[in-house]
Scaffold this active site. Structure first.
Site, PDB file in Angstrom:
ATOM      1  N   GLU A 164       0.988  -1.304  -0.109  1.00  0.00           N
ATOM      2  CA  GLU A 164       0.253  -0.126  -0.272  1.00  0.00           C
ATOM      3  C   GLU A 164       1.157   1.126   0.303  1.00  0.00           C
ATOM      4  OE1 GLU A 164      -3.172  -0.972   3.152  1.00  0.00           O
ATOM      5  OE2 GLU A 164      -3.816  -2.619   2.113  1.00  0.00           O
ATOM      6  N   ASN A 205       2.500  -5.054  -2.797  1.00  0.00           N
ATOM      7  CA  ASN A 205       1.138  -4.978  -3.207  1.00  0.00           C
ATOM      8  C   ASN A 205      -0.177  -3.766  -3.249  1.00  0.00           C
ATOM      9  OD1 ASN A 205      -0.740  -7.591  -3.072  1.00  0.00           O
ATOM     10  ND2 ASN A 205      -0.831  -7.041  -0.858  1.00  0.00           N
ATOM     11  N   HIS A 241      -9.649  -5.471  -2.198  1.00  0.00           N
ATOM     12  CA  HIS A 241     -11.089  -6.031  -1.928  1.00  0.00           C
ATOM     13  C   HIS A 241     -12.245  -4.838  -2.473  1.00  0.00           C
ATOM     14  CE1 HIS A 241      -8.300  -7.401   1.701  1.00  0.00           C
ATOM     15  NE2 HIS A 241      -7.993  -6.871   1.152  1.00  0.00           N
ATOM     16  N   GLU A 270      -6.150 -10.305  -1.921  1.00  0.00           N
ATOM     17  CA  GLU A 270      -6.688 -10.628  -0.493  1.00  0.00           C
ATOM     18  C   GLU A 270      -8.173 -10.641  -1.547  1.00  0.00           C
ATOM     19  OE1 GLU A 270      -5.404  -7.851   2.080  1.00  0.00           O
ATOM     20  OE2 GLU A 270      -3.158  -8.227   1.416  1.00  0.00           O
ATOM     21  N   ASP A 272     -11.454 -10.327  -2.082  1.00  0.00           N
ATOM     22  CA  ASP A 272     -13.513 -10.528  -1.234  1.00  0.00           C
ATOM     23  C   ASP A 272     -14.359  -9.744  -1.692  1.00  0.00           C
ATOM     24  OD1 ASP A 272     -12.246  -8.339   0.328  1.00  0.00           O
ATOM     25  OD2 ASP A 272     -11.994  -9.369   2.418  1.00  0.00           O
TER      26      ASP A 272
HETATM   27  C1  XIL Z   1      -6.351  -7.292   8.025  1.00  0.00           C
HETATM   28  C2  XIL Z   1      -6.830  -8.325   8.766  1.00  0.00           C
HETATM   29  O1  XIL Z   1      -7.274  -9.358   7.656  1.00  0.00           O
HETATM   30  C3  XIL Z   1      -6.823  -7.932   9.538  1.00  0.00           C
HETATM   31  O2  XIL Z   1      -7.412  -9.238  10.784  1.00  0.00           O
HETATM   32  C4  XIL Z   1      -6.610  -7.032  10.977  1.00  0.00           C
HETATM   33  O3  XIL Z   1      -7.435  -6.306  11.801  1.00  0.00           O
HETATM   34  C5  XIL Z   1      -6.310  -5.474   9.748  1.00  0.00           C
HETATM   35  O4  XIL Z   1      -5.107  -6.037   8.875  1.00  0.00           O
HETATM   36  N1  XIL Z   1      -5.224  -4.780   3.643  1.00  0.00           N
HETATM   37  C6  XIL Z   1      -3.884  -5.389   3.383  1.00  0.00           C
HETATM   38  C7  XIL Z   1      -4.488  -6.984   5.131  1.00  0.00           C
HETATM   39  O5  XIL Z   1      -2.744  -5.970   3.340  1.00  0.00           O
HETATM   40  O6  XIL Z   1      -3.055  -7.047   5.334  1.00  0.00           O
HETATM   41  C8  XIL Z   1      -5.026  -6.398   6.114  1.00  0.00           C
HETATM   42  O7  XIL Z   1      -5.129  -7.610   6.931  1.00  0.00           O
HETATM   43  C9  XIL Z   1      -6.725  -6.122   4.780  1.00  0.00           C
HETATM   44  C10 XIL Z   1      -6.188  -4.965   3.656  1.00  0.00           C
END
Ligand code: XIL
Length: 352
Positions: A164, A205, A241, A270, A272
């Site tokens: 990020e 990422n 996401h 990641e 969802d």
């Molecule tokens: C999230 C985890 O899933 C949570 O359990 C934690 O509290 C916060 O982080 N982007 C990312 C991940 O790169 O590391 C994050 O994971 C979600 C967003």
């Protein structure tokens, strides 16, 4: 076989019958023991992996771990390898949580996408609670990367080295790293990670870089620049996401392809697909379409190496805690039952 004597032929036939009975013929390995093909099996037929994130607290849930161990061939620790977990005090390293997940993955013959070395979030207080000169902070960062990557050397497939790094408009995010070290921290981090584990695939990422736009353009420019300077970079991770209310990133496939053409791997890291609650059949159907489309997009681009969901069940999704009023983002529901999204992924992977 035209020249093979009759008794030899009979012997060959008998041997073949024994092999079939023992389930040892080539066939489809996935079906060898009459179990349905898993997402991992289906992805492997395309030379891809299908992964899930997981987190340490939920590993006591045996129904959960049995699906986690069976359905996927790549695992990402959701928190266990982050800075607050691995270096809670300066120079004091704690591998407990990361190791637990790496060991579980190894037991289940799964690979690991390690996550993450350099991020502005989930940092320990000793790091954020004081001022650092550039030289001091660079030494802190270098030591963290070298120590953690060495610890997991040979045990992980890839590292999300920097997470990020950009704002939505494509400018550098104003993190402790950028503010103190300037943009060069990214190349430094990649070089140190490569030094510590020359075989791990090194990724940048981020989220909201699924579509072509200012933020993914920033990665495209940076990747081009890093490549030109021979900085070790192997791939770009698109977190994905997604949220039904914001629309599907229709340029995903084009975007993956332009990174491939730079000679980089890509991965959906990641995934969802959240929705505003309550859940309706219509939203679940739309979510299924999105999972199908993003899976097809990855399969359509040669260097898209795999897909990871950010945990597989709504029971352990991070969404409800971070986006109040939203949820139901994953392919399995809170009772660990597969949702329409699960069957849509299977379909996209060519399973039934
Ligand atoms: C999230 C985890 O899933 C949570 O359990 C934690 O509290 C916060 O982080 N982007 C990312 C991940 O790169 O590391 C994050 O994971 C979600 C967003």
């Amino acid at each position: 076989s035209r020249t093979m004597p009759r008794n030899r032929l009979r012997l060959v036939g008998a041997l073949a019958a024994i092999l079939v009975a023992a389930g040892l013929t080539a066939g489809t390995p996935a079906q060898a023991h009459d179990r349905p093909a898993t997402l991992a099996d289906l992805a492997q037929r395309h030379g891809r992996y299908f992964g899930s994130a997981t987190d340490n607290p939920e590993l006591t849930d045996t129904a959960y771990t049995s699906l986690l161990g069976g359905e996927f061939d790549m695992i990402t620790p959701g928190n266990g390898m982050k800075w607050y977990a691995t270096e809670p005090q300066q120079g004091v390293f704690d591998w407990t949580n990361g190791d637990q997940i790496v060991n579980l993955a190894r037991k289940n013959h799964q690979r690991v996408r390690a996550h993450t070395l350099v991020w502005h979030s989930q940092l320990p207080d000793w790091l954020t609670g004081r001022e650092w000169t550039a030289d001091e902070l660079r030494a802190v960062l270098k030591n963290h990367i070298l120590t953690e990557v060495r610890h997991y050397r040979g045990k992980v497939y890839s590292w999300d080295v920097v997470n990020e790094a950009f704002n939505e408009d494509g400018t550098y995010r104003d993190t402790i790293w950028y503010k103190t070290l300037g943009p060069g921290y990214i190349a430094d981090a990649l070089r140190w990670a490569h030094q510590a584990d020359p075989h791990a695939k090194l990724y940048l990422n981020d989220y909201n870089i699924e579509a072509v736009g200012p933020k993914s353009d920033a990665y495209y420019q940076l990747a081009q620049d890093l490549k030109a300077r021979h900085v070790p970079l192997d791939g770009i991770g698109l977190q994905a996401h997604l949220a039904l209310q914001y629309g599907y990133p229709t340029t995903l496939e084009d975007n993956l392809r332009r990174f491939s053409k730079l000679g980089l791997d890509t991965a959906l890291t990641e995934v969802d697909v959240r929705m505003i609650l309550p859940v309706t059949d219509e939203k679940l159907a739309q979510q299924a379409d999105w999972y199908r489309d993003l899976t097809s997009a990855c399969l359509a681009v040669r260097r898209c190496v795999g897909i990871t969901v950010w945990d597989y069940t709504d029971k352990y999704s991070w969404i409800p805690a971070f986006f109040p009023g939203e949820g139901a983002a994953l392919p399995w529901d809170e009772q660990l039952q597969p949702k329409p999204a699960y069957f849509a992924i299977r379909e996209a992977l060519g399973g039934k």
